[in-house]
Design a protein around this motif. Structure first.
Motif, PDB file in Angstrom:
ATOM      1  N   UNK A 217       0.842  -1.181   0.000  1.00  0.00           N
ATOM      2  CA  UNK A 217       0.000   0.000   0.000  1.00  0.00           C
ATOM      3  C   UNK A 217       0.887   1.244   0.000  1.00  0.00           C
ATOM      4  N   UNK A 218       0.297   2.410  -0.205  1.00  0.00           N
ATOM      5  CA  UNK A 218       1.072   3.650  -0.278  1.00  0.00           C
ATOM      6  C   UNK A 218       1.191   4.320   1.091  1.00  0.00           C
ATOM      7  N   UNK A 219       2.390   4.894   1.327  1.00  0.00           N
ATOM      8  CA  UNK A 219       2.610   5.731   2.495  1.00  0.00           C
ATOM      9  C   UNK A 219       3.059   7.099   1.991  1.00  0.00           C
ATOM     10  N   UNK A 220       2.261   8.120   2.275  1.00  0.00           N
ATOM     11  CA  UNK A 220       2.606   9.491   1.856  1.00  0.00           C
ATOM     12  C   UNK A 220       3.424  10.160   2.945  1.00  0.00           C
ATOM     13  N   UNK A 221       4.566  10.702   2.554  1.00  0.00           N
ATOM     14  CA  UNK A 221       5.464  11.322   3.526  1.00  0.00           C
ATOM     15  C   UNK A 221       5.090  12.773   3.772  1.00  0.00           C
ATOM     16  N   UNK A 222       5.454  13.257   4.987  1.00  0.00           N
ATOM     17  CA  UNK A 222       5.212  14.647   5.353  1.00  0.00           C
ATOM     18  C   UNK A 222       6.380  15.484   4.825  1.00  0.00           C
ATOM     19  N   UNK A 223       6.258  15.952   3.589  1.00  0.00           N
ATOM     20  CA  UNK A 223       7.308  16.741   2.953  1.00  0.00           C
ATOM     21  C   UNK A 223       6.708  18.063   2.487  1.00  0.00           C
ATOM     22  N   UNK A 228       5.953  12.897  -1.790  1.00  0.00           N
ATOM     23  CA  UNK A 228       6.649  11.644  -2.030  1.00  0.00           C
ATOM     24  C   UNK A 228       5.832  10.503  -1.456  1.00  0.00           C
ATOM     25  N   UNK A 229       5.693   9.452  -2.247  1.00  0.00           N
ATOM     26  CA  UNK A 229       4.934   8.278  -1.821  1.00  0.00           C
ATOM     27  C   UNK A 229       5.847   7.063  -1.906  1.00  0.00           C
ATOM     28  N   UNK A 382       5.487  10.803   9.132  1.00  0.00           N
ATOM     29  CA  UNK A 382       4.785   9.573   8.772  1.00  0.00           C
ATOM     30  C   UNK A 382       5.737   8.378   8.806  1.00  0.00           C
ATOM     31  N   UNK A 383       5.270   7.309   9.412  1.00  0.00           N
ATOM     32  CA  UNK A 383       6.073   6.087   9.515  1.00  0.00           C
ATOM     33  C   UNK A 383       5.169   4.881   9.258  1.00  0.00           C
TER      34      UNK A 383
END
Length: 477
Positions: A217-223, A228-229, A382-383
């Motif tokens: 699954x996708x994890x969207x980063x806090x940037x 960035x996914x 995000x982790x």
């Protein structure tokens, strides 16, 4: 019987070299440095391979070069650094000209009736540590005098043998440098390997064979500056850092509260290094502060992170508080992580060094001379967290691979130490005559009679005596 090394004469360098001098700074003569022009060579521009013009950052005009006549380079000049880093040597070749130098570099010239250029450069490289140890003086800027250099004794084999020795050294030391270069690249290769292991670990690839389910699954980063996914296993829990741990930022203790008595250690930003807690310039607080500031206590094994300049050279400043250390108190600009499940600490220690976590650190730094990371931003990172059994499997695999990399790096460093010593060992053999023992046996006519070192030296000394006599007569009125 052929001549052996024991018959090679030793003579002071100043008695066979016509010129041993050093330059000065162009500003002494009223000239200024320029962004381009004639290269002005300094000690830092001299390397094992010779003069590195690519590292030169200061230049002088043609007029300044002409004024600095005594320090203008000529082909086959041998350079020897006499200040700062003493003993760096180089042979000036045609491609190094024109160039000039300052007072930290001595120029040795007009020696090649007695010594070949390559041979003299190698011999001074061999003698450098002895010259330095015998003559070094000064405070912050160590130096030796030109008199020290002139009085240093050099060995003079027959000219034909000098050329053979220099050729052999060219070949052997080129092999040493090639080996050294390969060994010096290993830490960089291993750094990339470790980073690859971490990336594989925090993306689920490292335990793909261990996990039964392999949907992603996708994890969207806090940037803030870019989106960035990354793809992570569907069985992992995606969330923010604050869902797994509490982040405690240190207290701004007053400098007047610090004491010299070994009571409660203050945990400062300077203590938190790359994977290591460094004890230096340690300061303390009174024991009663532990009760007053119990929220800022630091215990054995606590995970700490620097919040000012937290990342340099692509490495995050994070470490464990060492075992057997006294309970300390957390100072400002240092963060401590208190995990809701202590079993997750080991996994997060690796996750914090992963590319995707560090990218969030970089993009959330304040844009100041001292980049800071706020605890509020940090807790929102995000982790993606594996189940505890998989975390334990990941930690075990990463530690095994890192241990393997550590062994390789240790072996490479030991090999590099041996290679560094090998250069001096080869030079010592050369100047003991061991590299050319067979050559001497095969070529007795090239090292005896008129071709012997003694005959060569006698001719040079006779010629110099005549020249000095002529100079004295010219001085008479």
């Amino acid at each position: 019987m052929s001549e052996n090394k024991n018959s090679w004469p030793n003579v002071e360098l100043g008695k066979i070299a016509g010129l041993i001098t050093k330059g000065t700074t162009p500003t002494t003569l009223g000239h200024q440095y320029q962004p381009e022009g004639i290269p002005f060579i300094k000690v830092e521009n001299i390397s094992n391979s010779g003069i590195k013009t690519s590292t030169v950052h200061q230049y002088i005009s043609i007029e300044a070069h002409q004024d600095l006549k005594r320090s203008q380079f000529r082909e086959n000049d041998v350079l020897f650094s006499v200040a700062g880093t003493i003993g760096k040597t180089a042979l000036v070749t045609s491609k190094d000209i024109p160039a000039n130098t300052n007072q930290a570099v001595a120029i040795i010239r007009d020696y090649n009736r007695a010594l070949t250029p390559h041979f003299l450069r190698y011999q001074l490289k061999f003698l450098a540590s002895t010259i330095k140890e015998s003559n070094e003086r000064g405070g912050a800027m160590k130096n030796i005098s030109l008199g020290d250099l002139r009085s240093s004794k050099v060995t003079i084999p027959p000219l034909a043998e000098q050329k053979v020795i220099a050729d052999k050294l060219d070949t052997l030391l080129a092999q040493v440098e090639s080996t050294k270069s390969r060994l010096e690249r290993i830490p960089t290769i291993l750094k990339r390997f470790r980073q690859s292991v971490l990336s594989s670990a925090v993306s689920g690839k490292l335990t793909k064979d261990w996990r039964k389910e392999n949907d992603y699954t996708e994890l969207t980063l806090l940037l803030p500056k870019s989106n960035k996914v990354i793809m992570v296993p569907s069985s992992w829990a995606n969330g923010t850092l604050k869902s797994s741990c509490k982040i405690i930022s240190g207290n701004a203790f007053k400098s007047g509260d610090f004491i010299d008595v070994n009571d409660v250690p203050v945990i400062k930003i300077s203590n938190v290094q790359y994977g290591e807690f460094e004890i230096k310039n340690q300061q303390y607080l009174p024991n009663e502060f532990l009760e007053k500031h119990e929220n800022f206590r630091v215990f054995e094994g606590d995970l700490l992170m620097a919040l000012t300049r937290p990342i340099t050279n692509d490495t995050l400043k994070i470490c464990r508080y060492p075992n057997h250390q006294k309970t300390g108190l957390l100072n400002q600009r240092v963060a401590k992580f208190v995990f809701r499940n202590e079993k997750e600490k080991a996994f997060f220690e690796f996750l914090f060094q992963s590319d995707y976590f560090k990218s969030q650190v970089v993009e959330n730094l304040s844009e100041t001379l001292q980049p800071n990371l706020s605890p509020r931003s940090l807790q929102s990172f995000n982790v993606s967290i594996p189940p505890i059994p998989e975390q334990q499997e990941i930690v075990q695999r990463v530690e095994k691979l890192f241990s393997y990399a550590d062994r390789i790096e240790s072996q490479a460093n030991a090999a590099l130490d041996r290679v560094n010593n090998l250069t001096q060992s080869i030079l010592a053999k050369a100047f003991r005559g061991e590299l050319t023992a067979d050559w001497r046996t095969a070529n007795p006519d090239l090292i005896s009679g008129e071709n012997s070192a003694e005959s060569l030296l006698a001719r040079i000394q006779s010629e110099r005596a005549v020249q000095q006599s002529v100079k004295k007569k010219r001085r008479k009125p």
